[in-house]
Structures are given as structure tokens and as C-alpha cells.
Design a protein around this motif. Structure first.
Motif, short mmCIF file in Angstrom:
data_model
loop_
_atom_site.label_atom_id
_atom_site.label_comp_id
_atom_site.label_asym_id
_atom_site.label_seq_id
_atom_site.Cartn_x
_atom_site.Cartn_y
_atom_site.Cartn_z
N UNK A 1 26.23 27.78 29.49
CA UNK A 1 24.92 28.03 30.07
C UNK A 1 24.91 28.22 31.57
N UNK A 2 26.08 28.17 32.22
CA UNK A 2 26.15 28.26 33.69
C UNK A 2 26.98 29.48 34.09
N UNK A 3 26.45 30.38 34.94
CA UNK A 3 27.24 31.53 35.41
C UNK A 3 28.44 31.07 36.22
N UNK A 4 29.54 31.81 36.12
CA UNK A 4 30.76 31.46 36.84
C UNK A 4 31.20 32.65 37.71
N UNK A 5 32.14 32.38 38.61
CA UNK A 5 32.72 33.46 39.40
C UNK A 5 34.25 33.32 39.47
N UNK A 6 34.82 32.87 38.39
CA UNK A 6 36.28 32.79 38.29
C UNK A 6 36.85 34.15 37.90
N UNK B 1 47.26 32.91 29.72
CA UNK B 1 46.18 33.05 30.69
C UNK B 1 46.64 32.56 32.07
N UNK B 2 46.22 33.28 33.11
CA UNK B 2 46.50 32.89 34.49
C UNK B 2 45.22 33.02 35.29
N UNK B 3 44.84 31.98 36.00
CA UNK B 3 43.65 32.06 36.85
C UNK B 3 44.03 32.73 38.17
N UNK B 4 43.45 33.89 38.43
CA UNK B 4 43.75 34.62 39.66
C UNK B 4 42.94 34.11 40.84
N UNK B 5 41.72 33.65 40.58
CA UNK B 5 40.87 33.11 41.64
C UNK B 5 39.93 32.09 41.02
N UNK B 6 39.84 30.87 41.59
CA UNK B 6 39.00 29.83 40.99
C UNK B 6 37.52 30.00 41.26
N UNK B 7 37.15 30.95 42.13
CA UNK B 7 35.73 31.11 42.45
C UNK B 7 35.25 29.99 43.35
N UNK B 8 33.98 29.59 43.15
CA UNK B 8 33.41 28.53 43.97
C UNK B 8 32.34 29.06 44.90
N UNK B 9 31.98 28.27 45.89
CA UNK B 9 30.85 28.59 46.77
C UNK B 9 31.24 29.42 47.98
N UNK B 10 32.51 29.76 48.13
CA UNK B 10 32.95 30.51 49.29
C UNK B 10 32.32 31.90 49.34
N UNK B 11 31.97 32.35 50.54
CA UNK B 11 31.43 33.70 50.71
C UNK B 11 32.52 34.76 50.63
N UNK B 12 33.77 34.33 50.48
CA UNK B 12 34.89 35.27 50.39
C UNK B 12 35.12 35.77 48.98
#
Length: 199
Positions: A43-48, A59-70
Motif C-alpha cells: 500500500x506504500x509507493x516506493x522508489x527503489x 535479484x540485485x538492488x541497484x538503488x535503495x531509494x529514500x528521501x534523497x533529492x538525488x
């Protein structure tokens, strides 16, 4: 030979993204991997950003996402297209969530393997040089003209969904949008449609 299950699925963790809704995906032919960004989890949007690697089926996580503006903001129902000329992944549009009042996007980001995400167009007010914020558009890459072509999609005005049938192209090198003038008959209003380049 039919279907083969490559991954039985798993709960979210450091080695698995878990189930998602509304993520956008592409295939990277250089690295032989399937890549996806964002989508809604529990139920929560992600940016991973994740990659499913062949062979090995891991599976490999390329970027964990988060609150960064980058990195791009969390979203769903966006577009993600491989650019073979830049050897990069282009992201456009989407929505923060699926409810009335959730922000829509018309920004453009580029993910370069080995370097990460970079903002190409912050989005904003639509006009002759930028399409409106939208979700569920169709997008593909034209390798002959080196343009990303986007068609249709929809926007939310309040709680009313409005469909579109305009067509835009994006030049990733010049960082420039242009609306294409399509001769009649126009395609019908469409969201969640498909588009592909015919060689």
C-alpha cells in the motif's frame, strides 16, 4: 517450450524486492538483466531500483531509494525505457499514490549503470515545451531518430480521471520535449496502452 518459473517470489528483503503494484520495467540487453523502478508495496509507493540478473536468476538492488533529492520520488504507473544510444534508463511521469489529491509527475530522470540517477527535467507547468503530468502513458524508444516517444495516458483533476491521446517525443541528448502533430485520424483516448517501435 512454454513458461518456466524463474523466481517463486519472496518477502521483501536485502535480496528480494517482494511483490509490487504499478512498477515500471525494462530489459537491459547489454547486461542481460530485467530492471524495474518503484511501484506500490503493502500500500506504500516506493522508489527503489532493482535488477533481476540472467543467468543465475538473482535479484540485485541497484538503488535503495529514500528521501534523497538525488533519486526520483516514490511513484507508480510511470514509464521506464532503455536508451541504447546512451546505455541508460529513462524514467517519466507517474503518481505518488492512487488516491484523489496524490501528486502526479512529469519529470524526467536518467539512470546510468555505474553512476546512478540524474535529474534531466524537473517537470512543472505543461506547455508547448513539456507534456502535462500523467500516469499510465505508453512509451518506447525510436533508435533511428534517437527519441523517446510517449503517447496517451491520463491525469487526475480532483477525483476525475481525464484520458489523453496526444503524442510527444523526448530528445535525451538535448533534454527537450516536442509535441508531435499527428494527422487524422487520431488514436482514441487511451491509458494503460502499449506502443512499440517497428523496425
Amino acid at each position: 517450450s512454454g513458461w518456466t518459473q524463474l523466481d517463486p517470489g519472496a518477502a521483501p528483503g536485502p535480496t528480494h524486492p517482494g511483490p509490487r503494484l504499478g512498477a515500471a520495467a525494462l530489459f537491459d540487453p547489454v547486461r542481460n538483466r530485467f530492471v524495474f523502478f518503484g511501484g506500490r508495496r503493502s500500500g506504500v509507493p516506493t522508489n527503489e531500483t532493482w535488477a533481476f540478473q540472467f543467468p543465475g536468476n538473482t535479484w540485485v538492488q541497484l538503488d535503495p531509494g529514500g528521501a534523497s533529492s538525488a533519486v526520483p520520488a516514490a511513484r507508480e504507473n510511470h514509464n521506464l525505457v532503455y536508451d541504447p544510444d546512451l546505455d541508460a534508463y529513462l524514467l517519466f511521469g507517474g503518481i505518488r499514490g492512487g488516491a484523489c489529491g496524490d501528486p502526479l509527475y512529469n519529470d524526467v530522470w536518467l539512470y546510468t549503470p555505474g553512476s546512478g540517477w540524474s535529474l534531466r527535467d524537473p517537470g512543472g507547468v505543461a506547455g508547448p515545451d513539456r507534456p502535462i503530468r500523467r500516469v499510465t502513458a505508453a512509451m518506447t524508444y525510436d533508435p533511428v531518430r534517437q527519441r523517446h516517444v510517449m503517447h496517451g495516458g491520463s491525469e487526475l483533476v480532483g477525483c476525475t480521471q481525464i484520458w489523453h491521446n496526444n503524442t510527444w517525443e523526448y530528445d535525451a541528448v538535448a533534454n527537450r520535449w516536442r509535441e508531435l502533430q499527428i494527422l487524422t485520424p487520431m488514436p482514441t483516448l487511451a491509458a494503460s496502452a502499449g506502443i512499440a517501435f517497428d523496425t
